[in-house]
Design a protein around this motif. Structure first.
Motif, PDB file in Angstrom:
ATOM      1  N   PRO A 131       3.524  -2.742  -1.295  1.00 27.52           N
ATOM      2  CA  PRO A 131       2.214  -2.256  -1.725  1.00 27.52           C
ATOM      3  C   PRO A 131       1.844  -0.885  -1.157  1.00 27.52           C
ATOM      4  O   PRO A 131       1.036  -0.184  -1.731  1.00 27.52           O
ATOM      5  N   GLY A 132       2.426  -0.491  -0.045  1.00 25.38           N
ATOM      6  CA  GLY A 132       2.090   0.800   0.544  1.00 25.38           C
ATOM      7  C   GLY A 132       0.681   0.815   1.106  1.00 25.38           C
ATOM      8  O   GLY A 132       0.024  -0.206   1.239  1.00 25.38           O
ATOM      9  N   ARG A 133       0.228   2.003   1.413  1.00 27.98           N
ATOM     10  CA  ARG A 133      -1.106   2.169   1.986  1.00 27.98           C
ATOM     11  C   ARG A 133      -2.161   1.907   0.918  1.00 27.98           C
ATOM     12  O   ARG A 133      -1.982   2.246  -0.238  1.00 27.98           O
ATOM     13  N   LYS A 134      -3.274   1.309   1.315  1.00 25.87           N
ATOM     14  CA  LYS A 134      -4.379   1.073   0.379  1.00 25.87           C
ATOM     15  C   LYS A 134      -4.980   2.410  -0.045  1.00 25.87           C
ATOM     16  O   LYS A 134      -5.115   3.325   0.763  1.00 25.87           O
ATOM     17  N   ARG A 135      -5.335   2.485  -1.311  1.00 25.31           N
ATOM     18  CA  ARG A 135      -6.006   3.684  -1.817  1.00 25.31           C
ATOM     19  C   ARG A 135      -7.404   3.784  -1.211  1.00 25.31           C
ATOM     20  O   ARG A 135      -8.075   2.771  -1.002  1.00 25.31           O
ATOM     21  N   VAL A 136      -7.832   5.000  -0.971  1.00 22.59           N
ATOM     22  CA  VAL A 136      -9.211   5.215  -0.546  1.00 22.59           C
ATOM     23  C   VAL A 136     -10.082   4.835  -1.748  1.00 22.59           C
ATOM     24  O   VAL A 136      -9.769   5.206  -2.884  1.00 22.59           O
TER      25      VAL A 136
END
Length: 154
Positions: free
Chosen positions: A36-41
């Motif tokens: 999933p990677g880093r959560k979007r802002v």
């Protein structure tokens, strides 16, 4: 640039009513389940960052991270993504329709130019002027002599 008065909401903070109009226009990005990677802002925070940069006229890379809007590059990329998705055009049309329905538009003060409406190039062509010379003029760019040979002479 004007200053924010005490007790007033800064102009880069998106009010709830405006956000309710904008949010449905934004493209959705479901989170990948695998890697999933880093959560979007969140989009609303990024929009506030975009408005902050536009309001203060600072370069994107100088957007303070402490404000919680994400990085300047995040805001810049999201602005470009939303532009590509047609968000701003649809928002503009939505707000114009709302203002028109509320009879709040004064079309007598409207200005239109080529940046808003496609202007066809050219226009009606004038009729070709007839020559007054008895015969066409000689071509002065070419010589009546035979062209020179480009092969080396022996």
């Amino acid at each position: 640039m004007s200053t924010v008065r005490k007790g007033e909401q800064p102009p880069w903070i998106v009010p709830d009513g405006l956000w309710e109009r904008i949010e449905p226009l934004l493209p959705q990005h479901p989170r990948r389940l695998r890697n999933p990677g880093r959560k979007r802002v969140p989009d609303r925070q990024v929009l506030c960052g975009i408005l902050f940069v536009l309001y203060t006229a600072i370069p994107w890379e100088y957007l303070p991270q402490e404000l919680g809007f994400g990085s300047g590059m995040t805001c810049w990329r999201r602005l470009a993504e939303w532009h590509e998705a047609g968000v701003w055009q649809r928002l503009h049309e939505l707000l114009l329709a709302e203002l028109h329905a509320a009879d709040k538009l004064d079309w007598s003060k409207a200005v239109i130019d080529g940046s808003h409406v496609r202007a066809l190039k050219g226009g009606p062509k004038p009729a070709r002027a007839r020559s007054t010379a008895p015969r066409p003029a000689r071509n002065t760019t070419s010589s009546p002599t035979a062209p020179a040979s480009h092969s080396p002479s022996a």
